[in-house]
Scaffold this motif. Sequence first.
Motif, mmCIF file in Angstrom:
data_model
loop_
_atom_site.group_PDB
_atom_site.id
_atom_site.type_symbol
_atom_site.label_atom_id
_atom_site.label_comp_id
_atom_site.label_asym_id
_atom_site.label_seq_id
_atom_site.Cartn_x
_atom_site.Cartn_y
_atom_site.Cartn_z
ATOM 1 N N LEU A 151 0.820 -1.213 0.000
ATOM 2 C CA LEU A 151 0.000 0.000 0.000
ATOM 3 C C LEU A 151 0.851 1.258 0.000
ATOM 4 O O LEU A 151 0.551 2.218 -0.720
ATOM 5 C CB LEU A 151 -0.932 -0.001 1.221
ATOM 6 N N ARG A 152 1.925 1.275 0.790
ATOM 7 C CA ARG A 152 2.768 2.466 0.843
ATOM 8 C C ARG A 152 3.413 2.749 -0.512
ATOM 9 O O ARG A 152 3.540 3.912 -0.926
ATOM 10 C CB ARG A 152 3.834 2.315 1.929
ATOM 11 N N ASP A 153 3.818 1.690 -1.198
ATOM 12 C CA ASP A 153 4.388 1.868 -2.536
ATOM 13 C C ASP A 153 3.350 2.434 -3.501
ATOM 14 O O ASP A 153 3.657 3.298 -4.334
ATOM 15 C CB ASP A 153 4.910 0.532 -3.076
ATOM 16 N N ARG A 154 2.129 1.946 -3.407
ATOM 17 C CA ARG A 154 1.064 2.432 -4.306
ATOM 18 C C ARG A 154 0.757 3.897 -4.027
ATOM 19 O O ARG A 154 0.526 4.687 -4.964
ATOM 20 C CB ARG A 154 -0.186 1.560 -4.167
ATOM 21 N N ILE A 155 0.764 4.275 -2.749
ATOM 22 C CA ILE A 155 0.542 5.680 -2.398
ATOM 23 C C ILE A 155 1.669 6.544 -2.953
ATOM 24 O O ILE A 155 1.430 7.627 -3.503
ATOM 25 C CB ILE A 155 0.432 5.843 -0.867
ATOM 26 N N ALA A 156 2.908 6.060 -2.830
ATOM 27 C CA ALA A 156 4.057 6.801 -3.345
ATOM 28 C C ALA A 156 3.944 7.009 -4.850
ATOM 29 O O ALA A 156 4.159 8.108 -5.358
ATOM 30 C CB ALA A 156 5.352 6.056 -3.008
ATOM 31 N N LEU A 157 3.573 5.952 -5.569
ATOM 32 C CA LEU A 157 3.455 6.045 -7.023
ATOM 33 C C LEU A 157 2.334 6.997 -7.428
ATOM 34 O O LEU A 157 2.509 7.838 -8.331
ATOM 35 C CB LEU A 157 3.217 4.656 -7.617
ATOM 36 N N ARG A 158 1.194 6.901 -6.773
ATOM 37 C CA ARG A 158 0.064 7.765 -7.126
ATOM 38 C C ARG A 158 0.372 9.225 -6.800
ATOM 39 O O ARG A 158 -0.050 10.135 -7.536
ATOM 40 C CB ARG A 158 -1.187 7.296 -6.389
ATOM 41 N N THR A 159 1.106 9.457 -5.730
ATOM 42 C CA THR A 159 1.508 10.822 -5.382
ATOM 43 C C THR A 159 2.375 11.422 -6.481
ATOM 44 O O THR A 159 2.177 12.566 -6.906
ATOM 45 C CB THR A 159 2.282 10.837 -4.049
ATOM 46 N N VAL A 160 3.335 10.639 -6.958
ATOM 47 C CA VAL A 160 4.237 11.116 -8.010
ATOM 48 C C VAL A 160 3.473 11.341 -9.314
ATOM 49 O O VAL A 160 3.697 12.341 -10.014
ATOM 50 C CB VAL A 160 5.396 10.128 -8.215
ATOM 51 N N LYS A 161 2.574 10.448 -9.666
ATOM 52 C CA LYS A 161 1.783 10.608 -10.883
ATOM 53 C C LYS A 161 0.912 11.861 -10.799
ATOM 54 O O LYS A 161 0.713 12.564 -11.805
ATOM 55 C CB LYS A 161 0.917 9.371 -11.124
ATOM 56 N N PHE A 162 0.398 12.142 -9.601
ATOM 57 C CA PHE A 162 -0.404 13.353 -9.388
ATOM 58 C C PHE A 162 0.452 14.598 -9.604
ATOM 59 O O PHE A 162 0.022 15.564 -10.249
ATOM 60 C CB PHE A 162 -0.977 13.342 -7.978
ATOM 61 N N MET A 163 1.684 14.579 -9.089
ATOM 62 C CA MET A 163 2.607 15.701 -9.273
ATOM 63 C C MET A 163 2.950 15.872 -10.752
ATOM 64 O O MET A 163 3.111 16.990 -11.240
ATOM 65 C CB MET A 163 3.882 15.464 -8.459
ATOM 66 N N ARG A 164 3.037 14.764 -11.483
ATOM 67 C CA ARG A 164 3.382 14.815 -12.906
ATOM 68 C C ARG A 164 2.314 15.569 -13.708
ATOM 69 O O ARG A 164 2.629 16.280 -14.671
ATOM 70 C CB ARG A 164 3.532 13.385 -13.438
ATOM 71 N N VAL A 165 1.058 15.425 -13.300
ATOM 72 C CA VAL A 165 -0.031 16.106 -14.000
ATOM 73 C C VAL A 165 0.181 17.613 -13.968
ATOM 74 O O VAL A 165 0.013 18.299 -14.987
ATOM 75 C CB VAL A 165 -1.389 15.738 -13.365
ATOM 76 N N PHE A 166 0.572 18.147 -12.822
ATOM 77 C CA PHE A 166 0.795 19.584 -12.708
ATOM 78 C C PHE A 166 1.969 20.031 -13.584
ATOM 79 O O PHE A 166 1.901 21.071 -14.247
ATOM 80 C CB PHE A 166 1.058 19.965 -11.243
ATOM 81 N N ALA A 167 3.051 19.242 -13.578
ATOM 82 C CA ALA A 167 4.214 19.592 -14.393
ATOM 83 C C ALA A 167 3.853 19.591 -15.871
ATOM 84 O O ALA A 167 4.236 20.500 -16.620
ATOM 85 C CB ALA A 167 5.357 18.614 -14.114
ATOM 86 N N ASP A 168 3.118 18.580 -16.311
ATOM 87 C CA ASP A 168 2.738 18.490 -17.722
ATOM 88 C C ASP A 168 1.798 19.625 -18.119
ATOM 89 O O ASP A 168 1.892 20.168 -19.226
ATOM 90 C CB ASP A 168 2.053 17.147 -17.998
ATOM 91 N N THR A 169 0.902 20.000 -17.208
ATOM 92 C CA THR A 169 -0.055 21.064 -17.504
ATOM 93 C C THR A 169 0.626 22.423 -17.599
ATOM 94 O O THR A 169 0.353 23.210 -18.514
ATOM 95 C CB THR A 169 -1.149 21.110 -16.418
ATOM 96 N N PHE A 170 1.520 22.695 -16.668
ATOM 97 C CA PHE A 170 2.143 24.016 -16.617
ATOM 98 C C PHE A 170 3.225 24.196 -17.676
ATOM 99 O O PHE A 170 3.313 25.233 -18.331
ATOM 100 C CB PHE A 170 2.742 24.262 -15.227
ATOM 101 N N PHE A 171 4.073 23.175 -17.870
ATOM 102 C CA PHE A 171 5.239 23.338 -18.740
ATOM 103 C C PHE A 171 5.052 22.778 -20.144
ATOM 104 O O PHE A 171 5.716 23.213 -21.084
ATOM 105 C CB PHE A 171 6.469 22.683 -18.104
#
Length: 210
Positions: free
Chosen positions: A21-41
Amino acid sequence: MLHQTGFEGIALNSHREPADLRDRIALRTVKFMRVFADTFFRKRYGHRAVVLETVAAVPGMVGGMLQHLRALRLIRDDEGWIRELLDEADNERMHLMTFIKIAKPSRLERAIILLAQGIFFNLYFLLYLISPKTAHRVVGYLEEEAVISYTQYLAEVESGRTENVAAPKVAIDYWGLPQTARLSDVIIVVRADEAGHRDKNHGFADALSS
């Protein structure tokens, strides 16, 4: 030093499947952060690198500091973790110094850098206190995304859509590149660094799981 690692044998498309579960949370957190980077840049990869490398330089320093304090509390050897993490932080700082010369961030992007670093430092500090394993797994997944981003950046340069400018002197001196080095050469060595950080942090997370 981390930046002296050779490129041979580095798997650029490596991905660590979540084991719990902790690994899945870590991965989903990073994927969520990626959305912002892709949207802004979007495809402004040089500017993306400036902001993301500011964030990427935080975990090694935080982890090194907290591992140092833990070794003092427990009066035990750190098994090389402190030096490895501090070297990682310094390596990421040099990535930032390099891409600042290339992208020349605007005042808005410099403000975003300050905001992103302040927020991420505090959140990562708390995460490392609560769960060092999850903290390292987050970095491992962040570095997986960094490898993908630099691969896309390299494709933009090699296709001619982004100018393959001369490598800045700071990069030539740090990585020992030839004087004729270009942006594409810089991206290749930076991407190799990120792949090394990816594997090292996943390894740290695995060690903390055992």
